[in-house]
Design a protein around this motif. Structure first.
Motif, mmCIF file in Angstrom:
data_model
loop_
_atom_site.group_PDB
_atom_site.id
_atom_site.type_symbol
_atom_site.label_atom_id
_atom_site.label_comp_id
_atom_site.label_asym_id
_atom_site.label_seq_id
_atom_site.Cartn_x
_atom_site.Cartn_y
_atom_site.Cartn_z
ATOM 1 N N GLY A 1 68.499 14.072 -28.961
ATOM 2 C CA GLY A 1 68.623 15.210 -29.643
ATOM 3 C C GLY A 1 67.473 16.115 -29.717
ATOM 4 N N TRP A 2 66.201 15.289 -29.442
ATOM 5 C CA TRP A 2 64.825 15.966 -29.387
ATOM 6 C C TRP A 2 64.200 15.053 -28.435
ATOM 7 C CZ3 TRP A 2 62.791 20.592 -29.557
ATOM 8 C CH2 TRP A 2 61.389 20.495 -29.346
ATOM 9 N N PRO A 3 63.273 15.333 -27.572
ATOM 10 C CA PRO A 3 63.520 16.744 -26.825
ATOM 11 C C PRO A 3 65.091 16.777 -26.341
ATOM 12 C CG PRO A 3 61.697 15.593 -26.056
ATOM 13 C CD PRO A 3 62.359 14.755 -26.963
ATOM 14 N N SER A 4 65.508 18.222 -26.305
ATOM 15 C CA SER A 4 66.662 18.265 -25.818
ATOM 16 C C SER A 4 66.935 17.945 -24.097
ATOM 17 C CB SER A 4 67.268 19.809 -25.942
ATOM 18 O OG SER A 4 66.507 20.653 -25.154
ATOM 19 N N ASN A 5 68.085 17.162 -24.028
ATOM 20 C CA ASN A 5 68.535 16.952 -22.699
ATOM 21 C C ASN A 5 68.069 15.550 -22.304
ATOM 22 O OD1 ASN A 5 70.347 18.951 -22.101
ATOM 23 N ND2 ASN A 5 68.616 20.468 -21.825
ATOM 24 N N ALA B 1 60.312 21.936 -24.361
ATOM 25 C CA ALA B 1 60.489 21.899 -25.798
ATOM 26 C C ALA B 1 59.939 23.341 -26.467
ATOM 27 C CB ALA B 1 59.759 20.586 -26.347
ATOM 28 N N TYR C 1 70.258 11.381 -30.588
ATOM 29 C CA TYR C 1 71.627 12.032 -30.830
ATOM 30 C C TYR C 1 72.563 11.095 -30.964
ATOM 31 C CZ TYR C 1 75.886 15.198 -30.502
ATOM 32 O OH TYR C 1 76.861 15.920 -30.811
ATOM 33 N N GLU D 1 71.256 9.042 -25.811
ATOM 34 C CA GLU D 1 71.047 10.427 -25.730
ATOM 35 C C GLU D 1 70.306 11.021 -26.779
ATOM 36 O OE1 GLU D 1 73.923 14.523 -25.373
ATOM 37 O OE2 GLU D 1 75.010 12.649 -25.752
ATOM 38 N N HIS E 1 72.456 8.399 -35.093
ATOM 39 C CA HIS E 1 72.270 10.049 -35.231
ATOM 40 C C HIS E 1 71.293 10.218 -35.840
ATOM 41 C CE1 HIS E 1 73.530 13.984 -34.520
ATOM 42 N NE2 HIS E 1 73.439 14.136 -35.696
ATOM 43 N N ASP E 2 70.377 11.265 -35.240
ATOM 44 C CA ASP E 2 69.348 11.702 -36.140
ATOM 45 C C ASP E 2 68.104 10.647 -36.581
ATOM 46 O OD1 ASP E 2 70.186 14.275 -35.825
ATOM 47 O OD2 ASP E 2 70.947 14.726 -37.609
ATOM 48 N N TYR F 1 58.767 17.142 -22.704
ATOM 49 C CA TYR F 1 58.380 18.101 -23.624
ATOM 50 C C TYR F 1 57.968 19.212 -23.251
ATOM 51 C CZ TYR F 1 58.287 14.056 -27.400
ATOM 52 O OH TYR F 1 58.692 13.429 -28.413
#
Length: 163
Positions: A110-114, A77, A87, A108, A13-14, A74
């Protein structure tokens, strides 16, 4: 080195992804997926209720990769293009009628989302490529990474990998 048996103990995570590389496998039908990441070894709570992070450059590799799908957008974003951020990484066993089994992996973002990276692979390893550093952020700056990356050999001598 981290191997398959350590998966349940791992947490990505992160973790930031600075590069990914697809290589041919040893057979004619699968490949190797390598991710150049900043692996967060430890989250350290400080006296002022914030966190410091023990971070180390690492190569996260998946072997026997097939069915690769990547979605990174992106364009939607809300900030500049920068390293992707994990994520979560999940896996599930897939059994075939002939007795063969493998894992279905989903990374999955976390950036870019989805965003996501999904594929089948039968094993993974993770190798730390330097000394861990304590940082106030969840990633290392390029100067802090100070590791010759075999993943970015084409960018030597150019800013930010520019041609």
């Amino acid at each position: 080195m981290t191997v398959m048996d350590d998966f349940e103990k791992m947490n990505w995570h992160d973790n930031h992804i600075h590069n990914f590389h697809i290589r041919e496998g040893d057979d004619e039908w699968s490949g190797i997926l390598e991710l150049d990441i900043d692996y967060i070894i430890e989250w350290q709570k400080t006296d002022n209720k914030s966190f410091n992070f023990v971070v180390c450059p690492a190569t996260l590799s998946f072997f026997g990769v097939t069915d690769l799908a990547v979605s990174i957008d992106y364009a939607k974003a809300t900030a500049r293009v920068q390293p992707m951020m994990i994520y979560d990484i999940q896996r599930e066993v897939k059994n075939f009628p002939n007795g063969y089994s493998t894992y279905i992996w989903n990374i999955e973002l976390g950036w870019p989302s989805n965003g996501f990276i999904s594929f089948s692979a039968n094993e993974f390893t993770q190798v730390l490529r330097g000394k861990p550093k304590v940082s106030g952020s969840q990633y290392l700056l390029p100067a802090e990474r100070q590791v010759a990356l075999h993943l970015t050999h084409h960018s030597i001598g150019t800013p930010n990998g520019a041609p």
